[in-house]
Design a protein around this motif. Structure first.
Motif, PDB file in Angstrom:
ATOM      1  N   SER A 275      -6.410   6.137  -4.136  1.00 52.65           N
ATOM      2  CA  SER A 275      -6.591   5.379  -3.047  1.00 52.65           C
ATOM      3  C   SER A 275      -7.081   4.056  -3.088  1.00 52.65           C
ATOM      4  CB  SER A 275      -7.341   6.195  -1.955  1.00 52.65           C
ATOM      5  OG  SER A 275      -7.442   5.489  -0.557  1.00 52.65           O
ATOM      6  N   MET A 276      -8.240   3.994  -3.812  1.00 53.74           N
ATOM      7  CA  MET A 276      -8.796   2.479  -4.006  1.00 53.74           C
ATOM      8  C   MET A 276      -7.939   1.476  -4.946  1.00 53.74           C
ATOM      9  SD  MET A 276     -12.833   3.700  -4.915  1.00 53.74           S
ATOM     10  CE  MET A 276     -13.342   2.043  -5.080  1.00 53.74           C
ATOM     11  N   SER A 277      -6.998   2.275  -5.909  1.00 53.39           N
ATOM     12  CA  SER A 277      -6.191   1.531  -6.660  1.00 53.39           C
ATOM     13  C   SER A 277      -5.117   1.138  -6.144  1.00 53.39           C
ATOM     14  CB  SER A 277      -5.586   2.533  -7.724  1.00 53.39           C
ATOM     15  OG  SER A 277      -6.493   2.779  -8.652  1.00 53.39           O
TER      16      SER A 277
ATOM     17  N   TYR B 134       0.841  -1.211   0.086  1.00 48.03           N
ATOM     18  CA  TYR B 134       0.167  -0.058   0.177  1.00 48.03           C
ATOM     19  C   TYR B 134       0.824   1.308   0.034  1.00 48.03           C
ATOM     20  CZ  TYR B 134      -3.935   3.128   1.154  1.00 48.03           C
ATOM     21  OH  TYR B 134      -4.723   4.091   1.296  1.00 48.03           O
TER      22      TYR B 134
ATOM     23  N   ILE C  21     -10.087  -2.322   0.487  1.00 48.19           N
ATOM     24  CA  ILE C  21      -9.986  -1.071  -0.382  1.00 48.19           C
ATOM     25  C   ILE C  21     -11.168   0.015   0.280  1.00 48.19           C
ATOM     26  CG2 ILE C  21     -11.183  -0.306  -2.468  1.00 48.19           C
ATOM     27  CD1 ILE C  21      -9.964  -2.589  -3.803  1.00 48.19           C
TER      28      ILE C  21
ATOM     29  N   ALA D 268     -12.092  -6.049  -2.052  1.00 50.67           N
ATOM     30  CA  ALA D 268     -12.935  -4.796  -1.902  1.00 50.67           C
ATOM     31  C   ALA D 268     -12.964  -4.364  -0.247  1.00 50.67           C
ATOM     32  CB  ALA D 268     -14.231  -4.993  -2.413  1.00 50.67           C
TER      33      ALA D 268
ATOM     34  N   TYR E   6      -9.598   1.343   3.656  1.00 53.75           N
ATOM     35  CA  TYR E   6      -8.751   2.228   3.854  1.00 53.75           C
ATOM     36  C   TYR E   6      -9.168   3.578   2.870  1.00 53.75           C
ATOM     37  CZ  TYR E   6      -5.347  -0.814   6.241  1.00 53.75           C
ATOM     38  OH  TYR E   6      -4.827  -1.735   6.886  1.00 53.75           O
ATOM     39  N   THR E   7     -10.139   3.474   2.155  1.00 52.73           N
ATOM     40  CA  THR E   7     -10.545   4.574   1.261  1.00 52.73           C
ATOM     41  C   THR E   7     -11.382   5.609   2.339  1.00 52.73           C
ATOM     42  OG1 THR E   7     -10.550   3.502  -0.628  1.00 52.73           O
ATOM     43  CG2 THR E   7     -11.940   5.514  -0.577  1.00 52.73           C
TER      44      THR E   7
ATOM     45  N   GLY F 158      -5.005   0.357  -2.818  1.00 48.22           N
ATOM     46  CA  GLY F 158      -5.642  -0.575  -1.876  1.00 48.22           C
ATOM     47  C   GLY F 158      -6.098  -2.098  -2.604  1.00 48.22           C
ATOM     48  N   ALA F 159      -6.174  -1.745  -3.978  1.00 48.47           N
ATOM     49  CA  ALA F 159      -6.243  -3.163  -4.695  1.00 48.47           C
ATOM     50  C   ALA F 159      -5.197  -3.860  -5.024  1.00 48.47           C
ATOM     51  CB  ALA F 159      -7.120  -2.701  -6.041  1.00 48.47           C
TER      52      ALA F 159
END
Length: 298
Positions: free
Chosen positions: A102-104, A85, A173, A170, A176-177, A106-107
């Motif tokens: 941020s989601m990327s 991360y 994601i 998910a 953390y988002t 996390g992914a």
């Protein structure tokens, strides 16, 4: 050592602390998730009933079945997640990431972590639920469980449930988002305290677990040794959903959710609070050991 490594070590330490404090709740929720026949005499009617029956049959130690593999698993899981991360964040190279960025991050972190750590969580799920599925059998340790899995189904058994686990990327994601967005808003007005991190962990994990819980149930069941009975054997994620709804109703997808939400919230809260506190200490320790350059003086 890089900042990614510092955050990873702090994350591993925070994970061990949070797991040790909340593990009995993990045992209870895991057994409720995999329980298919709720009408038998041995069935757990609720979280409290599960505690009573586990303690009566297995003693207090029953609530900690598989703790050794869980502590190893959570330390490795959190190390990998925080490392990838923070590494992805540094590659994006922005102080404040957008929601998509941020989601990327996390992914990427979540997918890498799942692929590395799935075997550990399969072993842990089997240990934690073994006494419930085979109450008269001798409890097996981590290595014995791994050996039995290889004997029964080969090395492929370590990757059971990997697809729902990847979909469950998910969960972090979302977690953390939500965490990063709320933290950024608070940070604009004041410095965050340890209690702030505790609350942020609780709020972000509540959102993530509530949304993804049915997949958690399917993943837990797919990680078990698959039954010869066709109605209890899941060939895919959708097959798992279909059979659970057919034989147990929609409520079957939410078995153990109350104890899981409490456990998830407490685990995430302690994790974020401990990780935030440990980062500075880890950085200092690595500097003192000569493994990291001291911060530049301005």
């Amino acid at each position: 050592m890089s900042d990614s490594t510092v955050h990873a070590i702090a994350g591993a330490g925070g994970g061990i602390i949070s797991m040790a404090l909340t593990y009995p709740l993990i045992t209870i929720s895991s057994r409720l998730q995999v329980q298919k026949n709720k009408d038998s005499k041995e069935a757990y009617k609720s979280g409290l009933d599960a505690v009573k029956k586990i303690v009566a049959k297995e003693g207090i130690a029953g609530l900690y079945s598989g703790l050794d593999s869980a502590l190893f698993g959570i330390s490795l899981t959190n190390y990998c997640y925080y490392y990838f991360y923070e590494f992805t964040k540094s590659a994006i190279n922005k102080v404040q990431m957008s929601t998509l960025e941020s989601m990327s991050a996390g992914a990427v972190a979540g997918a890498a972590t799942v692929l590395i750590t799935n075997p550990i969580w399969v072993i842990n799920t089997r240990i934690a639920t073994r006494n419930a599925s085979a109450p008269n059998s001798r409890p097996l340790g981590t290595l014995e469980t791994a050996q039995q899995m290889i004997k029964d189904n080969g090395f492929k058994s370590f990757w059971q449930g990997v697809m729902p686990a990847l979909i469950l990327v998910a969960n972090p994601i979302i977690q953390y988002t939500v965490f990063e967005k709320i933290k950024a808003r608070i940070a604009k007005t004041r410095a965050l305290s340890s209690f702030d991190f505790f609350l942020l962990g609780a709020i972000s994990k509540l959102a993530a677990t509530s949304i993804t819980y049915p997949y958690i149930v399917v993943k837990s069941r797919m990680q078990l040794k698959q039954s010869d009975d066709a109605k209890e054997r899941y060939s895919s994620i959708m097959d798992g959903f279909r059979k659970i709804i057919k034989y147990e109703g929609v409520a079957g997808l939410y078995k153990g959710i109350s104890s899981k939400i409490v456990q998830s919230i407490l685990t995430a809260s302690f994790l974020f609070m401990a990780q935030a506190s440990l980062v500075e200490y880890v950085a200092r320790l690595l500097v003192s050991l000569g493994m990291r350059a001291p911060p530049k003086r301005i």
